[in-house]
Design a protein around this motif. Structure first.
Motif, PDB file in Angstrom:
ATOM      1  N   GLU A  62       0.843  -1.207   0.000  1.00  0.00           N
ATOM      2  CA  GLU A  62       0.000   0.000   0.000  1.00  0.00           C
ATOM      3  C   GLU A  62       0.875   1.251   0.000  1.00  0.00           C
ATOM      4  O   GLU A  62       1.971   1.246   0.541  1.00  0.00           O
ATOM      5  N   ASP A  63       0.342   2.309  -0.587  1.00  0.00           N
ATOM      6  CA  ASP A  63       1.026   3.603  -0.540  1.00  0.00           C
ATOM      7  C   ASP A  63       0.790   4.281   0.807  1.00  0.00           C
ATOM      8  O   ASP A  63       1.716   4.760   1.449  1.00  0.00           O
TER       9      ASP A  63
ATOM     10  N   ASP B  26      -4.765   5.237   5.947  1.00  0.00           N
ATOM     11  CA  ASP B  26      -5.308   6.393   6.675  1.00  0.00           C
ATOM     12  C   ASP B  26      -6.205   5.906   7.814  1.00  0.00           C
ATOM     13  O   ASP B  26      -5.753   5.726   8.939  1.00  0.00           O
ATOM     14  N   THR B  27      -7.469   5.611   7.523  1.00  0.00           N
ATOM     15  CA  THR B  27      -8.323   5.033   8.570  1.00  0.00           C
ATOM     16  C   THR B  27      -8.053   3.531   8.713  1.00  0.00           C
ATOM     17  O   THR B  27      -8.402   2.929   9.723  1.00  0.00           O
TER      18      THR B  27
ATOM     19  N   THR C 215      -9.727   0.389   4.146  1.00  0.00           N
ATOM     20  CA  THR C 215      -9.427  -0.290   2.881  1.00  0.00           C
ATOM     21  C   THR C 215      -8.570  -1.522   3.147  1.00  0.00           C
ATOM     22  O   THR C 215      -8.880  -2.615   2.666  1.00  0.00           O
TER      23      THR C 215
ATOM     24  N   GLU D 119      -1.939  14.785   8.143  1.00  0.00           N
ATOM     25  CA  GLU D 119      -1.723  15.682   7.007  1.00  0.00           C
ATOM     26  C   GLU D 119      -2.033  15.016   5.667  1.00  0.00           C
ATOM     27  O   GLU D 119      -1.833  13.815   5.519  1.00  0.00           O
TER      28      GLU D 119
ATOM     29  N   LEU E 281       0.895   9.162  -4.982  1.00  0.00           N
ATOM     30  CA  LEU E 281      -0.305   9.660  -4.300  1.00  0.00           C
ATOM     31  C   LEU E 281      -0.864  10.889  -5.011  1.00  0.00           C
ATOM     32  O   LEU E 281      -0.097  11.744  -5.476  1.00  0.00           O
ATOM     33  N   ASP E 282      -2.173  10.998  -5.034  1.00  0.00           N
ATOM     34  CA  ASP E 282      -2.794  12.078  -5.806  1.00  0.00           C
ATOM     35  C   ASP E 282      -3.698  12.979  -4.983  1.00  0.00           C
ATOM     36  O   ASP E 282      -4.142  12.620  -3.893  1.00  0.00           O
TER      37      ASP E 282
HETATM   38  P1  IMP Z   1      -8.200   4.348   4.282  1.00  0.00           P
HETATM   39  O1  IMP Z   1      -9.176   3.287   3.861  1.00  0.00           O
HETATM   40  O2  IMP Z   1      -8.850   5.452   5.066  1.00  0.00           O
HETATM   41  O3  IMP Z   1      -6.990   3.793   4.976  1.00  0.00           O
HETATM   42  O4  IMP Z   1      -7.782   5.102   2.963  1.00  0.00           O
HETATM   43  C1  IMP Z   1      -6.750   4.706   2.165  1.00  0.00           C
HETATM   44  C2  IMP Z   1      -6.804   5.395   0.812  1.00  0.00           C
HETATM   45  O5  IMP Z   1      -7.187   6.775   0.906  1.00  0.00           O
HETATM   46  C3  IMP Z   1      -5.423   5.385   0.185  1.00  0.00           C
HETATM   47  O6  IMP Z   1      -5.193   4.198  -0.534  1.00  0.00           O
HETATM   48  C4  IMP Z   1      -5.458   6.624  -0.668  1.00  0.00           C
HETATM   49  O7  IMP Z   1      -6.019   6.345  -1.914  1.00  0.00           O
HETATM   50  C5  IMP Z   1      -6.386   7.581   0.066  1.00  0.00           C
HETATM   51  N1  IMP Z   1      -5.635   8.557   0.892  1.00  0.00           N
HETATM   52  C6  IMP Z   1      -5.648   8.660   2.247  1.00  0.00           C
HETATM   53  N2  IMP Z   1      -4.877   9.664   2.666  1.00  0.00           N
HETATM   54  C7  IMP Z   1      -4.344  10.231   1.554  1.00  0.00           C
HETATM   55  C8  IMP Z   1      -3.429  11.335   1.339  1.00  0.00           C
HETATM   56  O8  IMP Z   1      -2.943  12.000   2.277  1.00  0.00           O
HETATM   57  N3  IMP Z   1      -3.114  11.600   0.051  1.00  0.00           N
HETATM   58  C9  IMP Z   1      -3.616  10.900  -1.000  1.00  0.00           C
HETATM   59  N4  IMP Z   1      -4.458   9.870  -0.845  1.00  0.00           N
HETATM   60  C10 IMP Z   1      -4.831   9.527   0.418  1.00  0.00           C
END
Ligand code: IMP
Length: 182
Positions: free
Chosen positions: A99-100, A103-104, A107, A151, A158-159
């Motif tokens: 994974e790049d 965040d939460t 995913t 942040e 990342l986009d």
């Molecule tokens: P999660 O399910 O909240 O962990 O979200 C993960 C996905 O949200 C990543 O794979 C990214 O596509 C997107 N994402 C979360 N934070 C960022 C950020 O700071 N920059 C760009 N994409 C982000």
């Protein structure tokens, strides 16, 4: 640097990223020796990290790029994503999700659950960046490059609204992220 309506400044340089990636690959080379893992980069964001990481991996391994569908239904807890694109059997394989950013962690949690259901021998994850919510949740991510607060970042895959994936450095938004931005 301006991307659409937001201002970003350089945060993690390409050199620092390269050093971190080499260190992570070194650990994988050690931990997965004799295991022939399947690396599973999650598109789109992880393409650059995965490419650099794989160049430093010296043990036998397979690679299969995957994606999560935008949604396959909705639940009370939000969108239910499913994994698409894995073209070879993952049954009985040692899987390392690439994974790049986490965040939460929602995913990644879903992906891990789905892979376990496919009968993988082991499922672990590597992420270049991990934000605070995933850390607080104590989601088990075996390899982490950099720990961030909350942040918003872009570059190195990342986009922001589809832009900025091509930059070799990672940039951070100048202002705090607005709700619903990612
Ligand atoms: P999660 O399910 O909240 O962990 O979200 C993960 C996905 O949200 C990543 O794979 C990214 O596509 C997107 N994402 C979360 N934070 C960022 C950020 O700071 N920059 C760009 N994409 C982000």
């Amino acid at each position: 640097m301006q991307v659409k309506d937001l201002e970003f400044k350089k945060f993690i340089t390409a050199k620092t990223i390269a050093e971190k990636v080499a260190g992570l690959a070194h650990k994988i080379n050690h931990d997965y020796k004799d295991k022939t893992p399947v690396l599973l980069p999650v598109l789109n964001g992880s393409f650059m990290f995965a490419a650099d990481l794989l160049k430093e991996i010296k043990i036998p391994c397979r690679v299969s790029f995957v994606k999560t569908s935008s949604y396959s239904g909705t639940t009370s807890t939000g969108q239910l994503k499913t994994l698409i694109g894995h073209d070879e059997s993952l049954f009985n394989q040692h899987i390392l999700i690439v994974e790049d950013i986490v965040d939460t962690g929602l995913t990644l949690e879903k992906i891990i659950e789905e892979l376990r259901g496919l009968g993988a021998k082991s499922v672990e994850a590597i992420t270049l960046l991990r934000k605070k919510p995933a850390r607080e949740k104590q989601l088990d991510v075996k390899y982490v490059g950099f720990d961030l607060e909350t942040e918003f970042v872009l570059g190195y895959g990342l986009d922001y609204d589809g832009l900025g994936r091509n930059y070799k450095d990672i940039y951070k938004q100048q202002e705090p992220p607005k709700a619903g931005q990612n």
